[in-house]
Design a protein around this motif. Structure first.
Motif, short mmCIF file in Angstrom:
data_model
loop_
_atom_site.label_atom_id
_atom_site.label_comp_id
_atom_site.label_asym_id
_atom_site.label_seq_id
_atom_site.Cartn_x
_atom_site.Cartn_y
_atom_site.Cartn_z
N LEU A 313 -20.93 61.72 15.43
CA LEU A 313 -22.30 61.78 15.95
C LEU A 313 -22.40 61.08 17.15
CD1 LEU A 313 -24.04 60.97 12.80
CD2 LEU A 313 -23.65 63.10 13.50
N LEU A 314 -23.44 61.11 18.03
CA LEU A 314 -23.69 60.42 19.38
C LEU A 314 -23.91 58.98 18.85
CD1 LEU A 314 -26.66 62.57 20.91
CD2 LEU A 314 -24.00 62.63 21.24
N ASN A 315 -23.77 58.20 20.08
CA ASN A 315 -24.06 56.68 20.19
C ASN A 315 -25.61 56.59 20.12
OD1 ASN A 315 -21.80 55.15 20.07
ND2 ASN A 315 -21.57 55.25 22.07
N VAL A 316 -26.08 55.64 19.47
CA VAL A 316 -27.54 55.55 19.38
C VAL A 316 -27.92 53.77 19.67
CG1 VAL A 316 -27.79 55.36 16.91
CG2 VAL A 316 -29.83 55.72 18.28
N LYS A 317 -28.74 53.47 20.53
CA LYS A 317 -29.08 52.16 20.81
C LYS A 317 -30.71 52.25 20.42
CE LYS A 317 -25.97 50.46 24.00
NZ LYS A 317 -25.53 49.84 25.11
N ILE A 318 -31.35 51.11 19.85
CA ILE A 318 -32.63 50.91 19.39
C ILE A 318 -33.29 49.63 19.87
CG2 ILE A 318 -34.48 50.79 17.63
CD1 ILE A 318 -32.71 52.58 15.83
N LYS A 319 -34.40 49.60 20.57
CA LYS A 319 -35.09 48.29 20.99
C LYS A 319 -36.51 48.54 21.08
CE LYS A 319 -34.65 49.07 26.14
NZ LYS A 319 -34.13 48.34 27.29
N LYS A 320 -37.28 47.36 21.32
CA LYS A 320 -38.59 47.68 21.13
C LYS A 320 -39.27 47.97 22.66
CE LYS A 320 -39.77 43.76 18.09
NZ LYS A 320 -40.37 42.46 17.76
#
Length: 407
Positions: A313-320
């Motif tokens: 899968l792709l890389n994923v980053k999560i932030k506000k």
């Protein structure tokens, strides 16, 4: 005189569930409902939690079992419910998810344009109503919320309905995520009706609190898990690319049913005429097509398909805070240079979006607590937990997906 044969289903969550003879049994046997055996309840979440292979069929049967218990509890407390109303509410909860497409939500955002599964469920129920000579008329009224006894609709579609009561416990069981394990038996035992509203008796307030906290935790840890998010985005993009290629004249290998949806524009106005074809679609169509598309000449279609099939899968980053546009352009530019693809093609692999979590929305009916003095108050006011008020606030986060550096 022989007693009528009783059908029972052994459910891993609740044990034996009795299926009433008559219309309910016949609906379960119908091909539209049997299709739900081939649609996973949690989409591609099994790429994160290997046990999450349970189906919409299991969930629907579980909901029926919980609804039967809820109706019995209400009757034992003096709430009069006719045989017709019982059958109607059983049918409504049984068929509430019948409109789900392959992998549950992927269809809604790709090859079917702006058509919710709730709308398709209603169309299926109306089609079955014709086939069953009007036997589903009351069930449809309850499902839509137009029946005058509103507590019946709240049991099917509300902040504490039998749908949520089942899927939280079931999804917790199959993912192994203990935080979502709610006390279904006690929730149901505390139900009552006052002034035509579904209420929970005051001694059940802590069980409702646990339910709401469990729902919040399940959303962050399971339903909105970052790997699950990127997997669902990928399968949506696979189908969008397949549809784009089909509209440009490329003939893709797929089942007849999937081929139909790839070649035609289906929206809320045209879905009704395509219902029988939609009923032939399930997870198997999509998986078998993606296996074929892994070797297709189109770079985008083949790479996206391989990403899901091989769980690469792709890389994923999560932030506000939202991601800077420059970050997005940087990843796109790198991809365009490396594989000599257009910006449009690169956008299939580099994209941003938002996720939100609101465990409780009192504006959509709320959960009513029946106090010992006879007053009805919202659970937030009845609770002595300050944290419960925070569950009413919608938390929004941003995500950025982009390819992993090739080793």
């Amino acid at each position: 005189m022989k007693s009528p044969k009783v059908t029972i289903i052994n459910d891993p969550i609740y044990g034996f569930i009795t299926i009433p003879n008559g219309v309910v049994f016949d609906l379960i046997q119908h091909k539209y409902f049997q299709r739900l055996r081939r649609i996973t309840q949690m989409g591609l979440s099994y790429l994160v939690y290997p046990g999450a292979h349970h189906t919409r069929f299991q969930h629907a049967i579980g909901c029926l079992g919980v609804m039967q218990k809820a109706i019995k509890v209400l009757e034992d407390k003096g709430v009069e419910i006719s045989a017709e109303e019982k059958e109607g509410v059983f049918i409504a909860i049984l068929l509430h998810d019948i409109g789900h497409g392959p992998f549950s939500h992927a269809m809604e955002h790709s090859i079917v344009e702006g058509v919710s599964h709730e709308h398709i469920s209603t169309l299926f129920m109306e089609a079955l109503n014709k086939e069953f000579n009007g036997s589903l008329t009351l069930a449809i009224e309850i499902f839509k919320g137009s029946y005058h006894r509103s507590f019946l609709n709240q049991l099917v579609s509300g902040q504490l309905d039998m749908d949520r009561t089942d899927y939280l416990k079931r999804d917790s069981f199959y993912t192994g995520m203990a935080e979502g394990n709610i006390n279904t038996e006690r929730i149901v035992a505390m139900l009552n009706v006052k002034d035509n509203k579904l209420v929970v008796e005051e001694k059940g307030v802590y069980t409702v609190e646990k339910f709401l906290v469990a729902r919040r935790l399940m959303y962050w840890q399971v339903y909105l898990h970052k790997t699950g998010i990127v997997a669902e985005q990928l399968i949506t993009r696979v189908l969008k690319r397949a549809k784009e290629l089909s509209h440009n004249g490329t003939v893709l290998s797929s089942s007849n049913a999937l081929q139909y949806f790839l070649q035609h524009r289906i929206d809320s106005d045209t879905i009704k005429n395509s219902l029988d074809t939609f009923a032939q679609l399930d997870d198997y169509d999509i998986v078998s097509a993606m296996k074929e598309w892994c070797s297709h000449d189109d770079f985008v279609l083949s790479e996206l398909s391989k990403a899901i099939i091989n769980r690469d899968l792709l890389n994923v980053k999560i932030k506000k805070k939202p991601f800077a546009a420059s970050k997005l352009e940087q990843h796109k530019s790198s991809l365009m240079q490396k594989f000599e693809i257009t910006e449009h093609e690169a956008s299939y692999f580099v994209f941003t979006g938002t996720i939100s979590n609101q465990a409780y929305n009192y504006e959509k009916g709320g959960i009513n607590i029946l106090l010992n003095n006879g007053k009805i108050v919202d659970v937030v006011k009845a609770s002595d937990q300050l944290s419960l008020k925070s569950l009413t606030k919608e938390v929004v986060k941003n995500y950025l997906c982009y390819p992993k550096p090739k080793r």
